[in-house]
Scaffold this active site. Structure first.
Site, PDB file in Angstrom:
ATOM      1  N   LYS A  28       0.829  -1.205   0.000  1.00 44.41           N
ATOM      2  CA  LYS A  28       0.000   0.000   0.000  1.00 44.41           C
ATOM      3  C   LYS A  28       0.866   1.258   0.000  1.00 44.41           C
ATOM      4  O   LYS A  28       0.616   2.191  -0.766  1.00 44.41           O
ATOM      5  CB  LYS A  28      -0.932  -0.033   1.217  1.00 44.41           C
ATOM      6  CG  LYS A  28      -1.876   1.149   1.318  1.00 44.41           C
ATOM      7  CD  LYS A  28      -3.114   0.805   2.111  1.00 44.41           C
ATOM      8  CE  LYS A  28      -2.869   0.634   3.596  1.00 44.41           C
ATOM      9  NZ  LYS A  28      -2.582   1.906   4.299  1.00 44.41           N
ATOM     10  N   GLY A 101      -5.035   7.987   5.469  1.00 45.68           N
ATOM     11  CA  GLY A 101      -4.127   8.979   6.045  1.00 45.68           C
ATOM     12  C   GLY A 101      -2.902   9.165   5.181  1.00 45.68           C
ATOM     13  O   GLY A 101      -2.406  10.281   4.992  1.00 45.68           O
ATOM     14  N   ASP A 327       1.833  -1.051  11.959  1.00 46.23           N
ATOM     15  CA  ASP A 327       0.504  -1.495  11.521  1.00 46.23           C
ATOM     16  C   ASP A 327       0.208  -2.939  11.916  1.00 46.23           C
ATOM     17  O   ASP A 327      -0.909  -3.424  11.688  1.00 46.23           O
ATOM     18  CB  ASP A 327       0.383  -1.350   9.999  1.00 46.23           C
ATOM     19  CG  ASP A 327       0.342   0.111   9.579  1.00 46.23           C
ATOM     20  OD1 ASP A 327      -0.094   0.960  10.377  1.00 46.23           O
ATOM     21  OD2 ASP A 327       0.761   0.407   8.436  1.00 46.23           O
ATOM     22  N   ARG A 403      -7.476  -3.088   9.457  1.00 46.58           N
ATOM     23  CA  ARG A 403      -6.604  -4.020  10.188  1.00 46.58           C
ATOM     24  C   ARG A 403      -7.266  -4.563  11.448  1.00 46.58           C
ATOM     25  O   ARG A 403      -6.960  -5.668  11.894  1.00 46.58           O
ATOM     26  CB  ARG A 403      -5.264  -3.359  10.505  1.00 46.58           C
ATOM     27  CG  ARG A 403      -4.549  -2.908   9.234  1.00 46.58           C
ATOM     28  CD  ARG A 403      -3.069  -2.752   9.360  1.00 46.58           C
ATOM     29  NE  ARG A 403      -2.559  -1.944   8.262  1.00 46.58           N
ATOM     30  CZ  ARG A 403      -2.327  -2.388   7.025  1.00 46.58           C
ATOM     31  NH1 ARG A 403      -2.542  -3.645   6.724  1.00 46.58           N
ATOM     32  NH2 ARG A 403      -1.878  -1.569   6.077  1.00 46.58           N
TER      33      ARG A 403
HETATM   34  C1  S3P Z   1       2.495   4.840   6.214  1.00 46.05           C
HETATM   35  C2  S3P Z   1       3.027   5.242   7.405  1.00 46.05           C
HETATM   36  C3  S3P Z   1       2.468   4.810   8.705  1.00 46.05           C
HETATM   37  C4  S3P Z   1       1.528   3.613   8.571  1.00 46.05           C
HETATM   38  C5  S3P Z   1       0.578   3.764   7.413  1.00 46.05           C
HETATM   39  C6  S3P Z   1       1.352   3.907   6.121  1.00 46.05           C
HETATM   40  C7  S3P Z   1       3.109   5.324   4.967  1.00 46.05           C
HETATM   41  O1  S3P Z   1       1.745   5.886   9.253  1.00 46.05           O
HETATM   42  O2  S3P Z   1       0.798   3.426   9.769  1.00 46.05           O
HETATM   43  O3  S3P Z   1      -0.274   2.646   7.315  1.00 46.05           O
HETATM   44  O4  S3P Z   1       2.839   4.758   3.891  1.00 46.05           O
HETATM   45  O5  S3P Z   1       3.899   6.283   5.047  1.00 46.05           O
HETATM   46  P1  S3P Z   1       2.449   7.053  10.131  1.00 46.05           P
HETATM   47  O6  S3P Z   1       3.277   7.874   9.236  1.00 46.05           O
HETATM   48  O7  S3P Z   1       1.294   7.808  10.728  1.00 46.05           O
HETATM   49  O8  S3P Z   1       3.258   6.321  11.155  1.00 46.05           O
END
Ligand code: S3P
Length: 450
Positions: A28, A101, A327, A403
């Site tokens: 992802k 996010g 994660d 998840r």
């Molecule tokens: C991600 C960073 C992580 C992770 C998210 C994917 C990324 O988040 O939890 O699923 O692709 O940069 P954080 O940057 O909030 O730690």
């Protein structure tokens, strides 16, 4: 509930041995970055193995809204005709990043140093999550952000017309924040420097180097110092997306706790900034091996083989490993419930601001299924009583969090009675083929009436 429908309850009943090959989808994190950097290069980037989950599809739509030509050629093959660094057009509509996010934070960074304005929104989960962690450093470049109270979406970003380069020490361990700053730095003149105390996933740095940007990483006493020279011309790339270790975690963990299982999960990305779960499982006594280790598309990859492991013990997970498995704590807690003794997880405050408060979501559902959990602001512990000891039988809330939903489905596979989630819809954000894939291995997943 998925973005597009009503809640779909999902039940996982005690399973016979899991066996066979689990071909999990593309990574992802790397999929989002392929689309975004492809859109910022001049010319056509080709991508194979792209994750076609809702999160990534939302990013593909967003890149089109900013002017890139994004084409789905079928079977995970995509192309992106990019507009160049600083070439984004102003979107005509609100950018809806759904549940993601990563999508929203990286895209905000990528557009923040162009003289355009964009408004971002998401689903009920994303609209609760903190965005100030990204808009604070973007303000230093000269971008302005106006959102709801507490720095929440929906939010409008007015990009900087004359961006300044930035030196920024990331206050929380977050690859999303680091990446947003680096992507913003692309269109700022001079050098943008990001410092992180703990190393987080480094896909953005690796990919920026692949696209021809001048970027250097140095480990110093201050932490990891990443220096990017702004305003490069990014060269389009051929990207092979490795399969997602965070998705592989589900068939791997299921195989470890379901009696008689033996599952092969091929082609999994094992970048050291992502592989902490597998190290932890092996420390617990898991029969988990790496076969055929190789490199693909600039990332280390191997085939994972997981066999039923009845003698796993609880351990203290080192807090400095948290970023490399952030994660994976929900599904680790399911393994911990089937191991013997206490598994202590410290230094994980970030789990409280993911798609859901993941400590609270797992603690509530595990307790309802007969598992002892203790928690504090940045730690939690699970006490396991060995194979077959989890009662099960309860319905858990998935809280719009893929998840959490998949972790409870794994719990049910090794419990005495079925485990249900109120909504399996969110699984489509990262692992749209979870149900048929686990079904082919032998898991008993079903859909009770809602
Ligand atoms: C991600 C960073 C992580 C992770 C998210 C994917 C990324 O988040 O939890 O699923 O692709 O940069 P954080 O940057 O909030 O730690």
């Amino acid at each position: 509930m998925s973005a597009h429908g009503s809640p779909t309850p999902m039940m996982s009943s005690p399973s016979g041995p899991l066996s066979g090959v689990a071909d999990v989808p593309g990574d992802k994190s790397i999929s989002h970055r392929s689309l975004i950097l492809g859109a910022m290069a001049v010319g056509e980037t080709r991508i194979t193995g792209l994750l076609e989950g809702e999160d990534v599809l939302d990013t593909a739509r967003a890149m089109r809204a900013f002017g890139a030509e994004v084409t789905d050629h079928g079977g995970g093959a995509w192309s992106v005709h990019g507009v160049g660094v600083g070439g984004f057009a102003e979107p005509g509509q609100v950018i809806d990043c759904g549940n993601s996010g990563t999508g929203v934070r990286l895209i905000m960074g990528a557009m923040a140093t162009s003289p355009i304005t964009a408004t971002f929104t998401g689903d009920a989960s994303l609209n609760k999550r903190p965005m100030a962690r990204v808009t604070d450093p973007l303000a230093q470049f000269g971008a302005q952000a106006v959102g709801r109270s507490g720095g929440r979406l929906p939010m409008t970003i007015v990009g900087a017309a004359d961006p300044l380069p930035v030196r920024y020490a990331v206050p929380v361990p977050s690859a999303q924040v680091k990446s947003a700053v680096l992507l913003a730095g692309l269109n700022a003149p001079g050098r943008t420097v990001v410092i992180e105390k703990e190393a987080t996933r480094d896909h953005t740095e690796r990919m920026l180097a692949g696209f021809g940007a001048e970027i250097a990483t140095e480990d110093t006493e201050e932490g990891r110092v990443i220096t990017l020279t702004g305003q490069p011309e990014l060269r389009p790339q051929e990207i092979v997306v490795p399969r997602d270790p965070s998705s592989a975690a589900f068939p791997v963990c299921a195989a470890l706790i379901v009696p008689g299982s033996d599952v092969l999960v091929p082609g999994i990305g094992l970048n050291p900034t992502r592989a902490g779960l597998f190290t932890t499982l092996r420390e617990m006594g898991a029969d988990l091996t790496y076969e055929n280790a190789r490199e693909e598309g600039g990332e280390p990859v191997a085939d994972l083989r997981a066999r039923y492991s009845p003698d796993m013990k609880g351990i203290d997970v080192p807090p400095d490993r948290a970023a490399s498995m952030i994660d994976e704590y929900p599904v680790l807690s399911v393994v911990a419930a089937n191991a013997s003794g206490v598994t202590m997880m410290r230094g994980v405050a970030e789990l409280r601001v993911k798609e859901s408060d993941r400590i609270d979501a797992m603690a509530e559902g595990l307790r309802a299924n007969g598992v002892a959990v203790e928690e504090g602001p940045d730690w939690w512990s699970v006490t396991g009583h060995g194979p077959g000891s989890v009662a099960g039988g309860a319905t858990c809330a998935s809280r719009l969090d893929h998840r959490i939903a998949m972790s409870f489905m794994v719990l049910g596979m090794a419990a005495q009675a079925p485990v249900t989630v109120d909504d399996g819809g969110p699984i489509a954000t990262s692992f749209p083929i979870f149900e048929p894939l686990m079904g082919r291995l032998g898991a008993a997943l079903s859909h009770p009436a809602g």
